[in-house]
Design a protein around this motif. Structure first.
Motif, PDB file in Angstrom:
ATOM      1  N   CYS A  35      10.591   8.355  -4.149  1.00 11.53           N
ATOM      2  CA  CYS A  35       9.349   7.571  -4.181  1.00 11.53           C
ATOM      3  C   CYS A  35       9.632   6.147  -4.645  1.00 11.53           C
ATOM      4  O   CYS A  35       9.166   5.166  -4.050  1.00 11.53           O
ATOM      5  N   ALA A  36      10.404   6.034  -5.735  1.00  9.74           N
ATOM      6  CA  ALA A  36      10.703   4.712  -6.281  1.00  9.74           C
ATOM      7  C   ALA A  36      11.486   3.869  -5.297  1.00  9.74           C
ATOM      8  O   ALA A  36      11.216   2.666  -5.135  1.00  9.74           O
ATOM      9  N   LEU A  37      12.460   4.479  -4.628  1.00  7.03           N
ATOM     10  CA  LEU A  37      13.289   3.722  -3.683  1.00  7.03           C
ATOM     11  C   LEU A  37      12.465   3.209  -2.512  1.00  7.03           C
ATOM     12  O   LEU A  37      12.526   2.019  -2.163  1.00  7.03           O
ATOM     13  N   SER A  38      11.700   4.076  -1.878  1.00  8.23           N
ATOM     14  CA  SER A  38      10.915   3.651  -0.714  1.00  8.23           C
ATOM     15  C   SER A  38       9.863   2.615  -1.106  1.00  8.23           C
ATOM     16  O   SER A  38       9.592   1.676  -0.350  1.00  8.23           O
ATOM     17  N   SER A  39       9.292   2.747  -2.297  1.00  4.21           N
ATOM     18  CA  SER A  39       8.295   1.777  -2.753  1.00  4.21           C
ATOM     19  C   SER A  39       8.935   0.434  -3.088  1.00  4.21           C
ATOM     20  O   SER A  39       8.335  -0.621  -2.850  1.00  4.21           O
ATOM     21  N   ALA A  40      10.140   0.471  -3.651  1.00  2.00           N
ATOM     22  CA  ALA A  40      10.856  -0.772  -3.926  1.00  2.00           C
ATOM     23  C   ALA A  40      11.164  -1.517  -2.632  1.00  2.00           C
ATOM     24  O   ALA A  40      11.017  -2.743  -2.550  1.00  2.00           O
ATOM     25  N   ILE A  41      11.573  -0.777  -1.612  1.00  5.61           N
ATOM     26  CA  ILE A  41      11.844  -1.407  -0.314  1.00  5.61           C
ATOM     27  C   ILE A  41      10.566  -2.000   0.263  1.00  5.61           C
ATOM     28  O   ILE A  41      10.541  -3.144   0.739  1.00  5.61           O
ATOM     29  N   ALA A  42       9.472  -1.229   0.219  1.00  6.86           N
ATOM     30  CA  ALA A  42       8.201  -1.724   0.750  1.00  6.86           C
ATOM     31  C   ALA A  42       7.745  -2.970   0.001  1.00  6.86           C
ATOM     32  O   ALA A  42       7.233  -3.927   0.600  1.00  6.86           O
ATOM     33  N   ALA A  43       7.932  -2.981  -1.319  1.00  6.23           N
ATOM     34  CA  ALA A  43       7.532  -4.142  -2.108  1.00  6.23           C
ATOM     35  C   ALA A  43       8.313  -5.375  -1.690  1.00  6.23           C
ATOM     36  O   ALA A  43       7.753  -6.476  -1.553  1.00  6.23           O
ATOM     37  N   ARG A  44       9.595  -5.229  -1.481  1.00  6.89           N
ATOM     38  CA  ARG A  44      10.419  -6.365  -1.072  1.00  6.89           C
ATOM     39  C   ARG A  44      10.041  -6.835   0.335  1.00  6.89           C
ATOM     40  O   ARG A  44      10.030  -8.035   0.621  1.00  6.89           O
TER      41      ARG A  44
ATOM     42  N   LEU B  49       0.838  -1.199   0.000  1.00  3.49           N
ATOM     43  CA  LEU B  49       0.000   0.000   0.000  1.00  3.49           C
ATOM     44  C   LEU B  49       0.873   1.248   0.000  1.00  3.49           C
ATOM     45  O   LEU B  49       1.774   1.381   0.832  1.00  3.49           O
ATOM     46  N   ALA B  50       0.600   2.161  -0.930  1.00  2.00           N
ATOM     47  CA  ALA B  50       1.267   3.461  -0.972  1.00  2.00           C
ATOM     48  C   ALA B  50       0.296   4.530  -0.496  1.00  2.00           C
ATOM     49  O   ALA B  50      -0.814   4.651  -1.018  1.00  2.00           O
ATOM     50  N   ILE B  51       0.709   5.299   0.500  1.00  3.20           N
ATOM     51  CA  ILE B  51      -0.075   6.425   1.012  1.00  3.20           C
ATOM     52  C   ILE B  51       0.699   7.680   0.647  1.00  3.20           C
ATOM     53  O   ILE B  51       1.733   7.993   1.257  1.00  3.20           O
ATOM     54  N   ALA B  52       0.249   8.410  -0.366  1.00  2.23           N
ATOM     55  CA  ALA B  52       1.059   9.509  -0.891  1.00  2.23           C
ATOM     56  C   ALA B  52       0.222  10.403  -1.784  1.00  2.23           C
ATOM     57  O   ALA B  52      -0.954  10.138  -2.043  1.00  2.23           O
ATOM     58  N   GLY B  53       0.858  11.454  -2.294  1.00  7.56           N
ATOM     59  CA  GLY B  53       0.200  12.373  -3.197  1.00  7.56           C
ATOM     60  C   GLY B  53       0.292  11.914  -4.636  1.00  7.56           C
ATOM     61  O   GLY B  53       1.126  11.082  -4.998  1.00  7.56           O
TER      62      GLY B  53
ATOM     63  N   ALA C  19       6.554  11.010 -10.153  1.00  7.85           N
ATOM     64  CA  ALA C  19       6.771  10.788  -8.719  1.00  7.85           C
ATOM     65  C   ALA C  19       5.431  10.430  -8.075  1.00  7.85           C
ATOM     66  O   ALA C  19       4.456  10.118  -8.746  1.00  7.85           O
ATOM     67  N   GLY C  20       5.405  10.461  -6.747  1.00  5.51           N
ATOM     68  CA  GLY C  20       4.175  10.224  -6.030  1.00  5.51           C
ATOM     69  C   GLY C  20       3.585   8.845  -6.262  1.00  5.51           C
ATOM     70  O   GLY C  20       4.300   7.875  -6.532  1.00  5.51           O
ATOM     71  N   ILE C  21       2.272   8.769  -6.149  1.00  8.78           N
ATOM     72  CA  ILE C  21       1.557   7.502  -6.304  1.00  8.78           C
ATOM     73  C   ILE C  21       1.906   6.813  -7.619  1.00  8.78           C
ATOM     74  O   ILE C  21       2.050   5.584  -7.680  1.00  8.78           O
ATOM     75  N   GLN C  22       2.068   7.609  -8.683  1.00 12.03           N
ATOM     76  CA  GLN C  22       2.360   7.012  -9.986  1.00 12.03           C
ATOM     77  C   GLN C  22       3.691   6.261  -9.960  1.00 12.03           C
ATOM     78  O   GLN C  22       3.798   5.128 -10.459  1.00 12.03           O
ATOM     79  N   ALA C  23       4.726   6.866  -9.385  1.00 13.58           N
ATOM     80  CA  ALA C  23       6.025   6.194  -9.285  1.00 13.58           C
ATOM     81  C   ALA C  23       5.952   5.022  -8.320  1.00 13.58           C
ATOM     82  O   ALA C  23       6.582   3.976  -8.548  1.00 13.58           O
ATOM     83  N   ASP C  24       5.196   5.181  -7.246  1.00 11.64           N
ATOM     84  CA  ASP C  24       5.058   4.105  -6.261  1.00 11.64           C
ATOM     85  C   ASP C  24       4.517   2.835  -6.904  1.00 11.64           C
ATOM     86  O   ASP C  24       5.059   1.740  -6.731  1.00 11.64           O
ATOM     87  N   LEU C  25       3.432   2.974  -7.648  1.00 14.40           N
ATOM     88  CA  LEU C  25       2.778   1.801  -8.227  1.00 14.40           C
ATOM     89  C   LEU C  25       3.644   1.153  -9.308  1.00 14.40           C
ATOM     90  O   LEU C  25       3.661  -0.072  -9.449  1.00 14.40           O
TER      91      LEU C  25
END
Length: 276
Positions: free
Chosen positions: A223-232, A14-18, A25-31
């Motif tokens: 955004c990409a880095l933190s989301s990659a970590i969360a995904a792993r 889950l990404a909680i972001a703008g 960046a933001g939700i788009q980069a997260d997903l």
């Protein structure tokens, strides 16, 4: 001929972001980053932004009550394996998200989006102060040098400064802190500093050194880095290994970034699939 459905059941993050209207960046980069890691990404939008590759024109914060409603809808239906937070916009939203993530068992990666690439502060002093509670609930907090300065005070100009900041964030309550080195120095090497706390009150320090990519097209890198970590983490990988793999993938993500728009381009979060 009728085909038989052959679904897959990936882990969920889950990404909680703008939201970034420009898509970098933001939700788009997260997903994008979550998908590249074989994880199904869900989202809670905290703000919408009118922005492109040249800058931010307008920000509209989503009411905190609606942020909570989105979170409840996702958590009621999905088995969320990890959460990352990005831009939270207001003190009320920071406090709301702190309460929401504090009630879940999933690991929480906090990317404290506080300072724009221009150096401008993005949050009110009240919102910055509210981050103390969210950091205390974090499995990992991932500030860049400018954000670490806001969180702990004092300049962050060297890897030693980054370690000091990481130790202070762990002392605040985070399980671990990754102080990103892209804004530290201007040499050929980027040094990211990971500080992991333990139950004895001590800490393990790990430094990741990677070649600096000669570009200012780094929009969406945090955004990409933190989301990659969360995904792993959602895939069940240990924290240290998750951070190491995500940091290792940032060089290719920046080097093979998107050359779109008239301003600096964005990182290419999808290249993480080569290292997932």
């Amino acid at each position: 001929m009728t085909l038989t459905r052959d679904p897959v059941s990936p882990p969920v993050a889950l990404a909680i972001a703008g939201s970034d209207a420009g898509g970098g960046a933001g939700i788009q980069a997260d997903l994008k980053a979550m998908t590249a890691h074989g994880v199904f990404g869900t989202s809670v939008v905290t703000a919408t932004t009118a922005q492109n590759t040249r800058g931010v024109r307008d920000v509209h914060a989503v009411p905190a009550g609606h942020v909570a409603s989105q979170f409840d809808a996702v958590s009621d239906d999905f088995d969320v394996g990890a959460i990352k937070t990005g831009m939270l916009a207001t003190a009320e939203t920071v406090e709301t998200v702190t309460g929401l993530v504090g009630d879940v068992a999933a690991p929480v990666v906090v990317d404290p989006v506080m300072v724009a690439a221009s150096g401008d502060r993005l949050l009110s002093p009240e919102a910055e102060a509210a981050y103390e509670g969210l950091i205390g609930a974090a499995t990992l907090v991932t500030p860049n040098a400018d954000e670490a300065e806001v969180l702990v005070g004092g300049p962050i100009e060297t890897p030693a400064d980054a370690e000091r900041a990481g130790r202070e964030l762990v002392a605040t309550g985070a399980d671990a802190a990754l102080v990103k080195g892209g804004h530290i120095g201007d040499g050929d090497t980027v040094t990211d500093t990971l500080v992991i706390g333990n139950t004895e009150g001590d800490a393990t320090v790990v430094r990741f050194k990677n070649p600096r990519v000669a570009t200012d097209a780094t929009h969406g890198s945090g955004c990409a880095l933190s989301s990659a970590i969360a995904a792993r983490l959602a895939r069940g990988e240990p924290l240290r290994e998750s951070v190491a793999a995500a940091v290792d993938g940032m060089g290719p993500a920046i080097r093979r970034g998107y050359d779109v728009g008239e301003g600096p381009g964005a990182v290419n979060s999808t290249v993480f699939d080569e290292r997932a």
